[in-house]
Enzyme design. Structure first.
Site: not given
Ligand code: SF4
Length: 381
Positions: A92, A105, A112, A116, A119, A174-175, A206, A229-230, A356
């Site tokens: 997507e 985006c 992924c 997390c 997510c 994904g990362e 990101s 991403s903290l 997000c």
């Protein structure tokens, strides 16, 4: 994908063309026709001689193309694309409108592996990395699709340039830094003046915090903006919903961020998803402010760092709840009182699961993930 011309940088195309005994400048036509005219057949690169076009095709070269499966529009103007890849996997991509900015985006992996907890993409297990061509083609295809976007988007007054993409953020499925080579190559292709010519200050990668890859990126000759991403001010809390924290601590992450900022001279932003009762109290804000202020040095004053507070976007089956505006505004005030530039990103595209952390919501994996259950408006209708 070795023979996919969309996968090639301009330098690589020059080597191919010269290898066929032709003049180097002809590669510029190949690159330009693919990335500015959106062609999908070698025969359409008409400035090349028929002989050269036939030779490229005979040698097995081709131009890949993503297939659009669906386009959904949210009333706030956001458009979500579902693309099918040649192997049947799906990804997507989300187009967002904010004043004069048209931000795309893009996804970098199918699913992924970083897991997390907040997510939806994490629920789609990692299938594979995308190629550079598949990342770049998300931009090319959406730009080509300008008329649909213009029709669908309630927010656009001036529709003649509705498809122009001003910013690209690597924040989809994904990362990105787990697919390092393809991501860096795609940034080179998107940045090239002979193609899309998207400036480095308009491209953001990101990451959930792959420290070694952040340092490696700092050593490259291209430096997009970086978003980290903290989501928590302490290791104990962060490790509860971001497994990556057991590999790299917040202190290591901050060191990597400082290194990137110093070396790349490029903006670094900390992303902080606001989850009610989990990470959004006054105490969390105060600890976060101390953490960021503690990074100060001659070249990294506190105002050099930015924090984006992101309203949590629930998805079907998730256990978390959004903080709500009042708590987010209070959190922001505390950070700003500490001299930290803070922006709030409220939900966009929520009705179509395009916000997000919502990409892949409703998928059950490769086999079940052949469509979405979103209820948004189909752009084609
Ligand atoms: S937030 Fe990013 S890194 Fe974490 S699971 Fe989702 S897509 Fe992967």
């Amino acid at each position: 994908m070795d023979k996919d011309l969309k996968e090639k940088t301009l330098d690589e195309l020059e080597q191919i063309v010269v290898g066929l005994g032709q003049k180097k400048y002809l590669a510029g036509y190949v690159f330009g026709f693919i990335h500015t005219k959106g062609i999908s057949e070698i025969s359409q690169i008409t400035p090349l001689s028929k002989t050269l076009r036939e030779q490229l095709a005979k040698d097995g070269y081709f131009i890949s193309q993503l297939k659009v499966i669906s386009k959904l529009a949210d009333p706030d103007g956001t458009v979500k694309y579902l693309f099918e890849l040649p192997d049947g996997n799906r990804i997507e991509t989300v187009l967002l409108f904010d004043d004069d900015r048209r931000t795309l985006c893009v996804s970098t992996q199918v699913g992924c592996a970083m897991n997390c907890a907040f997510c939806a993409t994490a629920k789609v297990r990692l299938q594979r990395n995308l190629t550079a061509a598949e990342i770049v083609d998300q931009v090319n295809t959406v730009v080509r699709d300008a008329s649909c976007v213009a029709r669908a988007n309630y927010a656009i007054r001036n529709t003649h340039d509705a498809g122009r993409i001003t910013n690209v953020v690597y924040m989809g499925m994904g990362e990105p830094l787990q697919n390092y080579d393809a991501v860096v190559k795609s940034v080179r292709i998107l940045n090239d003046p002979a193609g899309k010519n998207i400036g480095m200050r308009h491209i953001t990668i990101s990451t959930c915090g792959i420290v070694l890859a952040i340092k490696k990126l700092a050593d490259e000759d291209i430096h997009p903006r970086l978003a980290i991403s903290l989501n928590a001010p302490t290791d104990a809390l962060r490790a509860k919903f971001m497994p990556i924290n057991s590999k790299y601590s917040i202190a290591e992450l901050i060191e990597a961020a400082k290194f990137y900022r110093l070396k790349a001279k490029q903006r670094v932003t900390f992303e902080y998803v606001m989850i009610k009762g989990v990470n959004d109290t006054v105490l969390h804000a105060q600890v976060l402010a101390r953490l960021v202020r503690g990074t100060r040095c001659r070249v990294n004053p506190p105002h050099a760092w930015r924090i984006n507070l992101i309203e949590f976007n629930p998805y079907p089956g998730c256990e978390f709840v959004a903080s709500g505006r009042e708590r987010i505004e209070r959190f922001k005030e505390i950070l700003e009182e500490a001299g930290i530039k803070t922006t709030v990103r409220f939900k966009m595209g929520q009705s179509i699961n395009a916000a997000c952390g919502q990409l892949g919501a409703g998928w059950g994996g490769k086999d079940e993930g052949r469509g979405t259950r979103d209820e948004g408006r189909d752009c084609e209708k």
